[in-house]
Design an enzyme around this catalytic site. Structure first.
Site, PDB file in Angstrom:
ATOM      1  N   SER A 196       1.190  -1.314  -0.254  1.00  0.00           N
ATOM      2  CA  SER A 196       0.206   0.110  -0.008  1.00  0.00           C
ATOM      3  C   SER A 196       0.868   1.175  -0.128  1.00  0.00           C
ATOM      4  O   SER A 196       1.836   1.518   0.030  1.00  0.00           O
ATOM      5  CB  SER A 196      -1.150  -0.228   0.960  1.00  0.00           C
ATOM      6  OG  SER A 196      -0.028   0.377   2.318  1.00  0.00           O
ATOM      7  N   LYS A 197      -0.018   2.119   0.413  1.00  0.00           N
ATOM      8  CA  LYS A 197       0.967   4.124  -0.090  1.00  0.00           C
ATOM      9  C   LYS A 197       1.711   3.963   1.238  1.00  0.00           C
ATOM     10  O   LYS A 197       3.288   4.316   1.074  1.00  0.00           O
ATOM     11  CB  LYS A 197      -0.345   5.114  -0.252  1.00  0.00           C
ATOM     12  CG  LYS A 197      -0.832   5.368  -1.200  1.00  0.00           C
ATOM     13  CD  LYS A 197      -1.071   6.550  -2.186  1.00  0.00           C
ATOM     14  CE  LYS A 197      -1.731   6.713  -3.016  1.00  0.00           C
ATOM     15  NZ  LYS A 197      -3.205   7.299  -2.968  1.00  0.00           N
ATOM     16  N   ARG A 198       1.415   3.500   2.336  1.00  0.00           N
ATOM     17  CA  ARG A 198       2.599   3.615   3.346  1.00  0.00           C
ATOM     18  C   ARG A 198       3.941   3.111   3.227  1.00  0.00           C
ATOM     19  O   ARG A 198       4.745   2.898   4.340  1.00  0.00           O
ATOM     20  CB  ARG A 198       2.440   2.805   4.510  1.00  0.00           C
ATOM     21  CG  ARG A 198       2.132   1.281   4.984  1.00  0.00           C
ATOM     22  CD  ARG A 198       1.445   1.273   6.286  1.00  0.00           C
ATOM     23  NE  ARG A 198       0.731   0.237   6.090  1.00  0.00           N
ATOM     24  CZ  ARG A 198       1.166  -0.846   6.357  1.00  0.00           C
ATOM     25  NH1 ARG A 198       2.845  -0.813   6.715  1.00  0.00           N
ATOM     26  NH2 ARG A 198       0.548  -2.055   6.215  1.00  0.00           N
ATOM     27  N   HIS A 199       4.129   1.915   1.971  1.00  0.00           N
ATOM     28  CA  HIS A 199       5.538   1.354   1.773  1.00  0.00           C
ATOM     29  C   HIS A 199       6.445   2.420   0.288  1.00  0.00           C
ATOM     30  O   HIS A 199       6.611   1.600   0.021  1.00  0.00           O
ATOM     31  CB  HIS A 199       5.160  -0.003   0.911  1.00  0.00           C
ATOM     32  CG  HIS A 199       4.428  -1.064   2.512  1.00  0.00           C
ATOM     33  ND1 HIS A 199       3.515  -1.332   1.732  1.00  0.00           N
ATOM     34  CD2 HIS A 199       5.004  -1.616   3.706  1.00  0.00           C
ATOM     35  CE1 HIS A 199       3.051  -2.048   2.845  1.00  0.00           C
ATOM     36  NE2 HIS A 199       3.831  -2.277   3.833  1.00  0.00           N
ATOM     37  N   GLY A 200       6.276   3.594   0.477  1.00  0.00           N
ATOM     38  CA  GLY A 200       6.096   4.278  -0.133  1.00  0.00           C
ATOM     39  C   GLY A 200       5.643   5.183  -2.014  1.00  0.00           C
ATOM     40  O   GLY A 200       4.325   3.955  -1.973  1.00  0.00           O
TER      41      GLY A 200
END
Ligand code: GLU
Length: 440
Positions: free
Chosen positions: A213-217
């Site tokens: 997801s987005k929180r992985h960059g």
């Protein structure tokens, strides 16, 4: 085992909903569909699934088109579901007429009506290329809604009608769509559409095995472009998310992938996304770029015109970056500028750990003397000229001030390499200036 080659004319499609930016998962689906179609001399269709008027946005569609074009995944045909209303109407009308669908009250708000599918409650089995035999009892699906009204088909109906009308032979898509397949097969049967071959590809997982997801960059394809990754590297990386050739080979061009990719070898388990691997692949592809091309990019990134210097430093830069944008990033941190102008020297830093400023002064002067008559044609010849002296006086004590004087940086390429690029005159000038500074 099911035969993937029974279809003479392979037709695949990438069917994104333009409700968000194109992310790596979508792009991998596009790539697998593209590779499979191309390796069979077939057709690759792009279908924009924009029936959800509220959530679909033109900017997302543009992002999808830009991403495909950046990665050179060209499609043979493009369709937008929003432009195909009459086709869905035609099939809906037929289904209503044949009793395969019926109008009913809308249970959700009780106001309008909806069109429901008349579920024959059959058992469904299909052979997934990746996941093997999959069976479903469709009874529990009930008479599901396929359209809000004649002008508003819902996802399952639009997908099945389109795949049928477009002659799609192979449906390659994310495994999150497995649960949609029974409903879609039921609708196919009602439309007398042939059963396409399904290949549900594994999810992409972050390194901690959670869903990417987005929180992985960066997950949007455009971000990778902005970060300076090469499109050919991203393609190579995406191809290996769930597939491998069964050999040691990891670096592929798009043309090689068309030859070697094999959908039947795609794994079932989640594919782990590893940024270090992407960086490594990118570097391997950077090495394949012609020196002249690289020089243009280096000159651009550093905003310099000195083509002779750019030619000299490009191989050194290449060794130290993973992606083109690293050049600029490292430049703003003070890297590379010392090739173009003498760095500012902090005298306090000239002496090596337990050495003294006096010793540093002496070493710099002596290196300058030794280099006066040295051969500057290579880093090695410069090294030979000072090596005995450095061994005798202590490598750190001699080579640290040498390197720091030339680069003004605590980390940089070795002094021999820098000196060979700067040339004799500039090297001696920097050494003598630094040595003189220390005597003040
Ligand atoms: N439009 C769907 C999506 O973006 C894909 C439909 C399909 O591949 O069957 O998830």
């Amino acid at each position: 085992m099911l035969n993937m080659f029974t279809h003479k004319n392979v037709i695949t499609r990438f069917a994104p909903s333009p409700t968000g930016f194109l992310h790596v998962g979508g792009m991998r689906t596009a790539l697998f569909n593209y590779l499979f179609a191309k390796q069979h001399g077939g057709k690759f269709i792009l279908r924009i699934e924009d029936t959800d008027k509220e959530r679909s946005k033109k900017e997302y569609e543009e992002d999808i088109l830009a991403g495909l074009s950046w990665l050179s995944l060209s499609y043979d045909e493009i369709y937008r579901q929003s432009e195909r209303g009459e086709i869905y109407q035609k099939h809906l009308a037929k289904m209503l007429l044949e009793g395969m669908a019926y109008e009913a009250e809308d249970n959700s708000d009780g106001t309008g009506k909806v069109i429901r599918f008349k579920n024959p409650n059959e058992k469904i089995a299909f052979e997934d290329v990746i996941r093997g035999n999959i069976e479903f009892d469709t009874t529990e699906l009930g008479d599901f809604v396929i359209a809000k009204d004649m002008h508003t088909p819902l996802y399952h109906l639009a997908v099945v009608v389109d795949d049928f009308e477009m002659g799609v032979t192979h449906i390659i898509r994310g495994e999150d769509h497995i649960s949609n397949t029974p409903r879609q097969i039921l609708i196919q049967r009602a439309l007398h559409a042939p059963l396409p071959i399904y290949a549900h590809i594994p999810l992409i997982l972050a390194s901690d095995k959670s869903k990417l997801s987005k929180r992985h960059g960066a997950v949007s394809v455009n971000e990778y472009r902005k970060e300076g990754y090469l499109p050919e590297a991203l393609i190579n990386f995406l191809a290996l998310l769930g597939w491998n050739p069964g050999t040691e080979k990891e670096i592929f061009t798009l043309v090689e992938l068309i030859k070697e990719f094999n959908i039947e070898k795609v794994q079932k388990g989640g594919a782990v996304f590893n940024t270090e691997k992407l960086d490594w692949i990118n570097k391997e592809h950077l090495k394949k770029i012609s020196p002249k091309d690289l020089e243009v990019r280096v000159a651009e990134a550093l905003n310099v015109q000195d083509s002779i210097m750019v030619e000299k430093i490009t191989p050194i830069i290449l060794e130290r970056i993973n992606k083109i944008n690293d050049i600029k990033k490292m430049a703003t941190e003070g890297e590379w500028t010392y090739f173009f102008e003498a760095p500012r020297i902090d005298e306090a830093k000239l002496a090596w750990k337990d050495s003294t400023p006096e010793a540093a002064k002496k070493h710099l002067a002596e290196i300058a003397n030794l280099l006066e008559s040295a051969d500057f044609s290579s880093a090695d010849s410069i090294k030979r000229a000072v090596w005995d002296y450095a061994e005798k006086e202590g490598r750190g004590a001699v080579l640290w001030p040498f390197r720091y004087t030339l680069s003004g940086r605590e980390k940089s390429p070795d002094p021999f390499t820098i000196a060979s690029i700067l040339g004799k005159e500039e090297t001696l000038e920097r050494l003598r200036t630094a040595s003189a500074k220390l005597s003040q």
